[in-house]
Design an enzyme around this catalytic site. Sequence first.
Site, PDB file in Angstrom:
ATOM      1  N   GLY A 101       0.842  -1.196   0.000  1.00 15.27           N
ATOM      2  CA  GLY A 101       0.000   0.000   0.000  1.00 15.27           C
ATOM      3  C   GLY A 101       0.871   1.237   0.000  1.00 15.27           C
ATOM      4  N   LYS A 102       0.285   2.362  -0.192  1.00 14.40           N
ATOM      5  CA  LYS A 102       1.032   3.633  -0.110  1.00 14.40           C
ATOM      6  C   LYS A 102       0.028   4.759   0.050  1.00 14.40           C
ATOM      7  CE  LYS A 102       5.416   4.839  -0.325  1.00 14.40           C
ATOM      8  NZ  LYS A 102       6.590   4.050   0.031  1.00 14.40           N
TER       9      LYS A 102
END
Length: 411
Positions: A101-102
């Site tokens: 994720g980011k």
Amino acid sequence: MDLFEMSQIPLNEAIKVMKLDETVADLFVHPERTMEVSIPVRMDNGKTKVFTGYRSQHSTVMGPAKGGIRYHQNVNLDEVKTLAFWMTCKCAVAGLPYGGGKGGIIVDPAQLSERELEALTRGYIDKIAPIIGEKKDIPAPDVNTNAKIMGWMMDEFSKINNQYEPGFITGKAIALGGSLGRVAATGRGVMIAAMQALKVLKINPKKATCAVQGFGNVGCWTAKLLHDQGVKIVAVSDVYGAIYNEKGMNPYEIEAHVQKTGSVARFKGSKPISNEKLLELPVDVLSPCALELQITKANAKKIKAKIISEGANGPTTPDADKILKKAGVLVVPDILANGGGVTVSYFEWVQNLYRYFWKEEEVIERQTEIMEKAFNEVYDAAKKHNVDMRVAAYIVAISRITEAMKLRGIY
Ligand code: NAD
């Protein structure tokens, strides 16, 4: 070509080599979930300003999503999605029980007061709270975010859930459940990758030279830890310029100079060179630790390093990769070489879940074991399939993720 499209090139090559069908590429192209949020902040001048933020969960097939939060004026959805995709692959290469994720907020944090920054941080967590958590998605620091910001995030999330929530975020201060060894971890991983590469090329580290682009967290630790291994650091740079001394420089002294003056420039005994020149020096190891897209079609032919150990995310373009492969340069790709940060973040999460903390030597020993194993697996895959280390890293990642997808009934 945008960054996300570019990031898919080695993935697609790996899919071709593995003779997988197109469904696999399709499964990687689409992030599982992406959230765009608006964050109103009452500024010090009394007016309210609305900021835009994102959180993208590329994959949760192997475990909760994992990845940092970036504060930068150039943050955009394409970049966030690409960085989330890289996290999925990075975690799989290291064999961590995570997806990728980011997150990011479009903001230049240098323009905010401390109070405004804290309000923005808390507002962002309020908005993404429904999709994050120690079993869902675990953020961490990235460009322009740090342990202090992680502390505010942990406090806000704990308030929302009415319980102590150290395991939902990593990169925290030690007093809040952070892990020993985390600050140096990414640079340590880049050093381990470079040392492994020197070993396979049979180059004696004590006779090797190295240039490091970017002297921030990753670059500074990479330089210091390679120096500790006897590698001669002949050049380093930051956004203000590059310095060179063919006899070698002590990165600990450069660090002290940066703390005093704000830049590597004018370090005693060094001569100034351009950042472009630094990349083209005749060194054994080149470590780009600053930004994306630094080694391109335009300068790849001029690279004289034998090894490139990528600290930054995406510093080399696919066109440059082809040129470097032809020239016999051993490129240890970002999703392998800079996986040390997320590896020790994983240790932080484990320690938080257990409420039991390890000694620094234990952290370093476990990190070294994971990263050397990952290097060897990728190196073997490269030899087996006759591909470069980047495509090989994607082969390792895809085989692990697709196996989990099959067992879960997704693919
Ligand atoms: P940082 O902000 O601490 O350091 C960046 C350094 O690069 C600074 O010294 C800056 O002056 C320099 N720089 C910026 N533009 C430059 C240019 N054009 N030429 C030369 N130097 C330049 O950031 P960091 O945490 O060290 O991250 C660096 C890179 O590593 C980023 O790509 C980041 O995504 C990646 N990365 C970081 C981590 C981590 O744990 N910090 C983990 C994985 C990947």
